[in-house]
Design a protein around this motif. Structure first.
Motif, PDB file in Angstrom:
ATOM      1  N   LYS A   5       0.843  -1.201   0.000  1.00  0.00           N
ATOM      2  CA  LYS A   5       0.000   0.000   0.000  1.00  0.00           C
ATOM      3  C   LYS A   5       0.882   1.257   0.000  1.00  0.00           C
ATOM      4  O   LYS A   5       0.610   2.213  -0.716  1.00  0.00           O
ATOM      5  N   LYS A   6       1.949   1.202   0.790  1.00  0.00           N
ATOM      6  CA  LYS A   6       2.833   2.365   0.868  1.00  0.00           C
ATOM      7  C   LYS A   6       3.508   2.649  -0.484  1.00  0.00           C
ATOM      8  O   LYS A   6       3.665   3.813  -0.867  1.00  0.00           O
ATOM      9  N   THR A   7       3.873   1.591  -1.204  1.00  0.00           N
ATOM     10  CA  THR A   7       4.466   1.802  -2.528  1.00  0.00           C
ATOM     11  C   THR A   7       3.490   2.548  -3.430  1.00  0.00           C
ATOM     12  O   THR A   7       3.875   3.473  -4.157  1.00  0.00           O
ATOM     13  N   GLY A   8       2.218   2.153  -3.391  1.00  0.00           N
ATOM     14  CA  GLY A   8       1.207   2.846  -4.191  1.00  0.00           C
ATOM     15  C   GLY A   8       1.068   4.293  -3.763  1.00  0.00           C
ATOM     16  O   GLY A   8       1.045   5.209  -4.596  1.00  0.00           O
ATOM     17  N   ASN A   9       1.004   4.527  -2.455  1.00  0.00           N
ATOM     18  CA  ASN A   9       0.886   5.894  -1.945  1.00  0.00           C
ATOM     19  C   ASN A   9       2.100   6.740  -2.326  1.00  0.00           C
ATOM     20  O   ASN A   9       1.964   7.913  -2.673  1.00  0.00           O
TER      21      ASN A   9
END
Lengths: 260, 192
Positions: free
Chosen positions: B147-151
């Motif tokens: 999720k953090k990579t997407g954010n």
């Protein structure tokens, strides 16, 4: 505008994410899925070269093929009795499904090879009609997005100009894209100075609402042998299959459907 | 909340957990057959379409992004393309690539949220991702990292991780700043 160098750290984390996404597909593929399939009309954008996300023609499993300006000629939103909610339907045919299952079933040939292979390893065919397996399709789409993002970063060169002039003019315009939950269509009518005269937004959750209830109905019908707690838990799961975004479905006040 | 008789029963969940927004579920079974199924949505309407009227053509990407904190990019991309269609503009090449990157970031963060936090607990018999993490910490951490990579992707391309602004202000809705200065309409309130 980001320079090519500024995007490099993203490539490093995207490569790790791609591995994590692959592991995710393998993980969720091992879950138990109820034996439940539907035959809804599946609706998604299709692009000649890409697994459509940003643009494309709107196609369906029953032969729909339309551009954004033609949306209103094919779809209607209607009030349901005893409710202020709007339900989307395809004219003449009725409810339909947008979102990951529709995208995958209509466009699996356009997935990045690594995502297509992972899908096959996970037991997905070229289409998927079991809504409980949407978690596998979402995971495949994460993998695809990581891989495609890496490809785009690799070819990226900063554009010559950060902006293209957009002068307002009187008229209407329609646009759409594939939100994570499915098709999102917008239409704006402008006057000559660019002041908005009218706006229409159709989010994916209001399109899928009738289909979610349709599935719930048939799921309950075929699982009446379950005790109350198990049936309730399974019904909640059946709703979550669609990742409904209720806050996006801005039209809804209270939705009640009765069928006899 | 649940009543039982041999062939007739009702199942009701008044506040669905692990969905975005507020909704309820109602299922009624009578004489061994499904009698009624309702997904009730009681969150109030938000009137976005009404308050877009009278605004400048440069504003829908920023305003409609506020409809959703999980998929703001989807609203921006559909809005910006609709406006460009109205004005007879097509954006391609590197600017389109930036839009793709922004959108891939959103797909990654939104799908990772749903797969790991909202949906997986159903399959594994947990009531929440927090409960899942107690037994399967490395798996939940993998989901959070995804999720953090997407954010991060949305942040770098769009200026911030949620409700990115660059796409509307500078790169991706070209000419927005000049048009804003010229358009004879009211400014949005701070933070809109």
């Amino acid at each position: 505008m980001p320079t090519k160098r500024e995007l490099q750290p993203l490539s490093e984390s995207l490569r790790r994410a791609r591995d994590a996404a692959h592991a995710t597909v393998t993980w969720v593929a091992g879950f138990d899925f109820p034996d439940f399939e539907h035959d809804h009309e599946l609706v998604a954008l299709r692009h000649p070269e890409e697994y459509a996300i940003l643009d494309g023609r709107l196609v369906s499993t029953l032969g729909l093929d339309a551009g954004p300006d033609e949306y209103e000629g094919h779809f209607a939103e209607e009030h349901v009795e005893r409710s202020t909610a709007l339900h989307s339907r395809i004219l003449e045919r009725g409810h339909y499904l947008a979102g990951p299952l529709a995208r995958y079933s209509l466009n699996s040939d356009k997935l990045a090879p690594v995502a297509r292979e992972a899908a096959a390893e996970a037991g997905l065919g070229t289409e998927c009609r079991n809504p409980f397996r949407s978690i596998v399709v979402r995971s495949v789409e994460i993998l695809h997005a990581c891989d495609e993002a890496l490809r785009v970063i690799e070819r990226y060169e900063p554009p010559g100009s950060p902006a293209v002039e957009v002068a307002p003019r009187a008229g209407a315009g329609c646009g759409w894209s594939e939100a994570p939950r499915g098709l999102l269509w917008h239409r704006y009518e402008l006057d000559a100075a660019g002041v908005i005269q009218d706006a229409r937004i159709v989010p994916p959750t209001s399109q899928n609402q009738p289909t979610i209830e349709h599935d719930l109905w048939h799921f309950v019908e075929s699982h009446l042998h379950l005790d109350d707690d198990e049936l309730r838990i399974r019904c909640e799961q059946a709703i979550r299959n669609y990742d409904p975004c209720i806050s996006c479905a801005t039209h809804f006040l209270d939705l009640v459907v009765e069928r006899s | 909340m649940t009543h039982r008789s041999p062939a007739s029963r009702t199942l009701e969940v008044k506040a669905l957990a692990r969905v975005e927004g507020e909704g309820a579920m109602f299922v009624e079974i009578r004489d061994g057959a499904v009698h009624d199924v309702q997904l009730r949505i009681y969150e109030p309407p938000r009137f976005f379409e009404a308050f877009l009227r009278g605004r400048s053509y440069t504003e829908p990407p920023d305003i409609t992004a506020r409809i959703c904190g999980i998929c703001p990019v989807a609203y921006q991309m559909s809005a910006v393309q609709a406006i460009e269609a109205a004005c007879g503009i097509t954006v391609d090449g590197a600017l389109r690539d930036l839009r793709l990157l922004l959108y891939f970031g959103e797909w990654i963060e939104s799908h990772a949220l749903h797969v790991y936090m909202l949906h997986a607990p159903d399959f594994l018999g947990y009531e929440s991702a927090i409960a899942l993490a107690a037994d399967h910490r490395p798996i939940v951490e993998r989901g959070l990292a995804l999720k953090k990579t997407g954010n991060d992707l949305v942040d770098v391309i769009g200026g911030r991780a949620v409700h990115p602004r660059q796409c509307a202000r500078r790169w991706l809705l070209p000419g927005a700043d000049q048009a804003r200065a010229a358009a004879p309409v009211r400014e949005p309130p701070a933070g809109a």
